[in-house]
Scaffold this active site. Sequence first.
Site, short mmCIF file in Angstrom:
data_model
loop_
_atom_site.label_atom_id
_atom_site.label_comp_id
_atom_site.label_asym_id
_atom_site.label_seq_id
_atom_site.Cartn_x
_atom_site.Cartn_y
_atom_site.Cartn_z
N ASP A 98 1.05 -0.83 -0.22
CA ASP A 98 -0.13 0.31 0.26
C ASP A 98 1.05 1.06 0.22
OD1 ASP A 98 -1.97 1.59 0.31
OD2 ASP A 98 -2.87 -0.12 1.95
N ASP A 199 -2.89 4.84 -2.41
CA ASP A 199 -4.24 5.58 -1.10
C ASP A 199 -4.86 6.76 -2.13
OD1 ASP A 199 -5.22 5.42 1.93
OD2 ASP A 199 -4.51 7.47 0.87
N GLU A 261 -6.83 3.64 -5.88
CA GLU A 261 -8.38 3.82 -4.60
C GLU A 261 -8.57 5.19 -5.20
OE1 GLU A 261 -9.69 4.69 0.19
OE2 GLU A 261 -7.78 5.06 -0.60
N HIS A 323 -10.80 -2.66 4.75
CA HIS A 323 -10.96 -1.78 5.24
C HIS A 323 -12.17 -0.58 6.58
CE1 HIS A 323 -8.15 0.42 3.76
NE2 HIS A 323 -7.97 1.78 4.48
N ASP A 324 -12.65 0.40 5.21
CA ASP A 324 -12.88 1.65 5.41
C ASP A 324 -14.54 1.20 5.97
OD1 ASP A 324 -10.59 3.19 5.38
OD2 ASP A 324 -10.44 3.00 3.49
C1 NOJ Z 1 -7.79 5.62 2.42
C2 NOJ Z 1 -7.12 4.46 3.31
O1 NOJ Z 1 -8.47 3.71 2.58
C3 NOJ Z 1 -8.64 5.04 4.93
O2 NOJ Z 1 -8.48 4.10 5.50
C4 NOJ Z 1 -7.37 5.77 4.89
O3 NOJ Z 1 -7.92 6.83 6.27
C5 NOJ Z 1 -7.40 7.33 4.33
N1 NOJ Z 1 -7.25 6.68 3.40
C6 NOJ Z 1 -6.15 8.03 4.70
O4 NOJ Z 1 -5.13 7.60 4.10
#
Ligand code: NOJ
Length: 526
Positions: A98, A199, A261, A323-324
């Site tokens: 990542d 990210d 992402e 994970h979000d």
């Molecule tokens: C996206 C990530 O998936 C998330 O977990 C993170 O808090 C934010 N970007 C900031 O890096």
Amino acid sequence: MQIPWWKGSVIYQIYPRSFQDSNNDGIGDLQGIISRLDYLQWLGVDAIWLSPIFKSPMKDFGYDISDYRGIDPMFGSLEDFRNLLQKAHERKIKVIIDQVYNHTSDQHPWFLESMSSKDNPKADWYIWVDGKKGKPPNNWLSYFGGSAWEWCEQREQYYLHLFVKEQPDLNWRNPDMVEAVMESITYWLDMGVDGFRFDVVNMFYKDIFLRDDPLVEGRNSKIDFENYYRVFDNDRPETLLAVEKINDLVNQYKERVTIGEVGSPMGLPAYFLYTMPGRLDLAFNFQFKEITTYSPEDYKKLIRDTESLFQNIAWPSYVLGNHDSKRFTERFDDSNDKKGNLQILASMLLTMKGTVFIYYGEEIGMEDALIPFERIVDPAGKNLWPDYQGRDSARTPMQWDENPYASFSTVEPWLPVTKDYLSLNVKAQMSDPDSLLSFYKKLISLRKNNDCIKYGAIEFIDIDPDVMAYTRSYQNEKVLVLLNFAQRTITIKASLLNEYSKVLLNNKSKENIDKLLEPNEVTILQ
Ligand code: NOJ
């Protein structure tokens, strides 16, 4: 031309803090992951993606990086990482890391130098703006609550942070900074990683004039990001050039994958834009996650939209969780056949045209944990409570067996283990041929060994509003997938089944083709 390995493959996301603790500090680590590689090989995944493992003060649990090339001691050492890479490769599992290049930690040496004065060599590596203390330069908001601007006494200026204030945003308009990022990517490419997940890649560039984000008609100007069109701090056209630059670099190496992402409010068109030729290989399509109904209609619409937009220009991807977000299992809390519901969604995911992602624990039907406010550690949860309760509930320890803490650790883990671990665990489900885990394993193996399912064109057949039916065709082969979302038996016209001769997979243990589809029945024919 050889088809790239990532097309049609199954990528398993590991949240390293929560997968396996090897040194009994309650936090998962690299040696822990190594010790579970045999399991991942047994499951059959093609690759693992590790959420960040780099040095970090952990204000956002690793998404605030203070050294792009070092492993956080909490997770292990660089030696451990090389070891993991080698052991994964021995098992034919690729490793994706990542990369967080929208922002660093405020403890990154780049930021410490940048904030030290207005004229140091890195003064311009972050987004600094003059202003008056107490009056931020514009209305941009942090995704984790409040203004995106933080006043710095030392420089008497504001800096931008789209996430917590300890995550200052990098300035992609500074070529030296961009070069440093490229060097860091090169470092990992040289080490032999198989790819990257970038990210919030759509946020790299911000509006050069720092214009206010416009208010959504009818909304008030309260600090809430849903109230604004985030057009000036997101999705700037220059970002696509940055992505092309990254792609050019990564393409100098063989068989690597780039995954973006794209956290864009535009959704589908943005995923497409970022994966057009010369850009990233994949962008997560998050929209399966948003569908909360249990019927084929919304899924079909999304897949059709994806297909008509992507055509043969870009390659789609699908995810059910990460994970979000909350785990999708919670949608079926009131169901009397939760396993059947999960088998339907798993079958849809794993027979899709695209690259698919599994979030750790999905394969055993892991649930969200109920986390009381006092135990919340996610900054988003802490700042936005009670409107938003954060992401901890889907980040709890992996459930390996019935022992204390589900054998994730021998001590109290950083987040509680969910209450269902006694039945929802790997050991129990591995030994049960009818378990969800055994079903996932069969689906993954089917996908791996069947080019129709990996690469084939998808076409829907209308049978009944409650049945999702589609064919996947590749070269001279054809597969039919029938998913009965209904809680009643449905009869399929025999003529539809004539051209198929065998059952590849069925969750009701049927070995012969049957025109009756039971509730939650999955049948895959060839
Ligand atoms: C996206 C990530 O998936 C998330 O977990 C993170 O808090 C934010 N970007 C900031 O890096």
